[in-house]
Design a protein around this motif. Structure first.
Motif, PDB file in Angstrom:
ATOM      1  N   VAL A  21      -6.180  -7.792  -3.487  1.00 27.99           N
ATOM      2  CA  VAL A  21      -7.502  -8.390  -3.955  1.00 27.99           C
ATOM      3  C   VAL A  21      -7.642  -9.649  -4.584  1.00 27.99           C
ATOM      4  O   VAL A  21      -6.618 -10.265  -5.789  1.00 27.99           O
ATOM      5  CB  VAL A  21      -7.365  -7.492  -6.235  1.00 27.99           C
ATOM      6  N   PHE A  68     -11.596  -7.628  -0.936  1.00 28.57           N
ATOM      7  CA  PHE A  68     -10.004  -6.545  -0.598  1.00 28.57           C
ATOM      8  C   PHE A  68      -9.182  -6.487   0.772  1.00 28.57           C
ATOM      9  O   PHE A  68     -10.423  -6.223   1.420  1.00 28.57           O
ATOM     10  CB  PHE A  68     -10.079  -5.085  -1.449  1.00 28.57           C
ATOM     11  N   VAL A 103      -9.991   0.761  -9.413  1.00 30.89           N
ATOM     12  CA  VAL A 103      -9.953  -0.870  -9.334  1.00 30.89           C
ATOM     13  C   VAL A 103     -11.419  -1.314  -8.538  1.00 30.89           C
ATOM     14  O   VAL A 103     -11.874  -2.350  -9.250  1.00 30.89           O
ATOM     15  CB  VAL A 103      -8.566  -1.740  -8.531  1.00 30.89           C
ATOM     16  N   GLU A 104     -11.306  -0.900  -7.544  1.00 31.73           N
ATOM     17  CA  GLU A 104     -12.416  -1.371  -6.423  1.00 31.73           C
ATOM     18  C   GLU A 104     -14.069  -1.089  -7.472  1.00 31.73           C
ATOM     19  O   GLU A 104     -14.665  -2.038  -8.016  1.00 31.73           O
ATOM     20  CB  GLU A 104     -12.414  -1.028  -5.364  1.00 31.73           C
ATOM     21  N   ASN A 116       0.716  -1.401  -0.227  1.00 32.14           N
ATOM     22  CA  ASN A 116       0.108  -0.617  -0.125  1.00 32.14           C
ATOM     23  C   ASN A 116       0.813   1.007  -0.170  1.00 32.14           C
ATOM     24  O   ASN A 116       2.052   1.186   0.242  1.00 32.14           O
ATOM     25  CB  ASN A 116      -0.864   0.366   1.503  1.00 32.14           C
ATOM     26  N   HIS A 162      -1.393  -6.008   1.580  1.00 32.27           N
ATOM     27  CA  HIS A 162      -2.183  -5.483   0.700  1.00 32.27           C
ATOM     28  C   HIS A 162      -2.820  -7.042  -0.730  1.00 32.27           C
ATOM     29  O   HIS A 162      -2.268  -7.602  -1.316  1.00 32.27           O
ATOM     30  CB  HIS A 162      -3.047  -3.815   0.065  1.00 32.27           C
ATOM     31  N   SER A 179      -5.064   5.868  -3.263  1.00 35.86           N
ATOM     32  CA  SER A 179      -6.653   5.516  -3.019  1.00 35.86           C
ATOM     33  C   SER A 179      -7.132   5.362  -4.513  1.00 35.86           C
ATOM     34  O   SER A 179      -8.021   4.625  -4.855  1.00 35.86           O
ATOM     35  CB  SER A 179      -6.709   6.239  -1.758  1.00 35.86           C
ATOM     36  N   ARG A 232      -7.307   2.003  -6.242  1.00 39.66           N
ATOM     37  CA  ARG A 232      -7.625   1.633  -5.872  1.00 39.66           C
ATOM     38  C   ARG A 232      -8.926   1.366  -5.802  1.00 39.66           C
ATOM     39  O   ARG A 232      -8.985   1.011  -5.642  1.00 39.66           O
ATOM     40  CB  ARG A 232      -7.108   1.957  -4.452  1.00 39.66           C
ATOM     41  N   ASP A 233      -9.484   2.770  -5.479  1.00 41.08           N
ATOM     42  CA  ASP A 233     -10.842   3.088  -5.833  1.00 41.08           C
ATOM     43  C   ASP A 233     -11.682   2.681  -7.208  1.00 41.08           C
ATOM     44  O   ASP A 233     -13.237   2.036  -7.032  1.00 41.08           O
ATOM     45  CB  ASP A 233     -11.426   4.293  -5.180  1.00 41.08           C
ATOM     46  N   ALA A 249      -6.638  -5.122 -12.663  1.00 40.48           N
ATOM     47  CA  ALA A 249      -6.327  -4.447 -11.332  1.00 40.48           C
ATOM     48  C   ALA A 249      -4.671  -4.461 -11.437  1.00 40.48           C
ATOM     49  O   ALA A 249      -4.542  -3.105 -11.072  1.00 40.48           O
ATOM     50  CB  ALA A 249      -6.783  -5.618 -10.008  1.00 40.48           C
ATOM     51  N   LEU A 301      -3.038  -0.535 -11.515  1.00 36.76           N
ATOM     52  CA  LEU A 301      -2.266   0.382 -11.036  1.00 36.76           C
ATOM     53  C   LEU A 301      -1.039   0.792 -11.786  1.00 36.76           C
ATOM     54  O   LEU A 301      -0.355   1.825 -11.076  1.00 36.76           O
ATOM     55  CB  LEU A 301      -1.405  -0.482 -10.071  1.00 36.76           C
TER      56      LEU A 301
END
Length: 200
Positions: A96, A86, A69-70, A56, A94, A63, A66-67, A113, A117
């Motif tokens: 996924v 997650f 990706v989510e 992380n 961390h 952030s 990552r958001d 994912a 990144l």
């Protein structure tokens, strides 16, 4: 050297310094055919689980990535049925974690994912992608090291021991179909916690 330092050295700084080629999320698509060989030639069937491990970063930009990706994986759950969790493991890494009976959907989701990144400038935070297979109650993983740009097999057998005989069998069958790490010093064991997967 603690477990955290070992992971960092083998999958992180040391691996990056000794990398033989640049890591590329496109390499992950090799699993789209390799899983067929795993099943047909080696009797290892996909468990329906795969995961992406990363370190992380305490930053707004990370952030946001990552958001993203989510959010996209949540859409994927609605459209394709791939579910994503997650999680953070006991070492502070961390994950996924993806679940789908359609293996190619798993590969596509892990690639998405990782690529997101990388495109956001956080490729250096990616450590590994894992794909799980089962045979006779034995779980085998193909691990992709982003720092080495190569795959390697990992088969834990309990009590921090591994089945190296079968690992070498997997290597001999899949080498050429996957970009397999030729230096076994980088076949780092990502030990499960108890009877769980490495991601817990």
């Amino acid at each position: 050297m603690g477990v955290f330092d070992s992971i960092r050295q083998v999958l992180g700084l040391s691996a990056e310094a000794d990398a033989s080629r640049d890591a590329d999320p496109e390499d992950l698509f090799g699993m789209s055919t390799a899983y067929l060989t795993m099943e047909a030639d080696l009797d290892f069937a996909p468990t329906g689980d795969a995961a992406l491990c990363f370190a992380n970063v305490d930053s707004t930009a990370f952030s946001r990535a990552r958001d993203e990706v989510e959010a996209i994986l949540e859409l994927g759950e609605e459209e394709a049925g791939t579910t994503a969790d997650f999680v953070e493991d006991s070492h502070g890494y961390h994950w996924v974690v993806l679940h789908d009976s359609d293996f190619e959907s798993l590969v596509t989701s892990v690639h998405f994912a990782a690529d997101t990144l990388v495109e956001a400038g956080f490729g250096s935070r990616l450590l590994a992608a894992l794909f799980a297979f089962d045979r006779d109650e034995k779980t085998a993983y193909w691990v992709y090291s982003f720092r080495r740009g190569a795959f390697y097999p990992f088969i834990p057998t309990g009590n921090h021991e591994r089945d190296q005989k079968v690992e070498f069998k997997l290597e001999s069958v899949l080498d050429g179909e996957l970009e397999v790490e030729d230096d076994t010093a980088y076949w780092y064991p990502m030990w499960p916690e108890g009877d769980a997967h490495p991601w817990g």
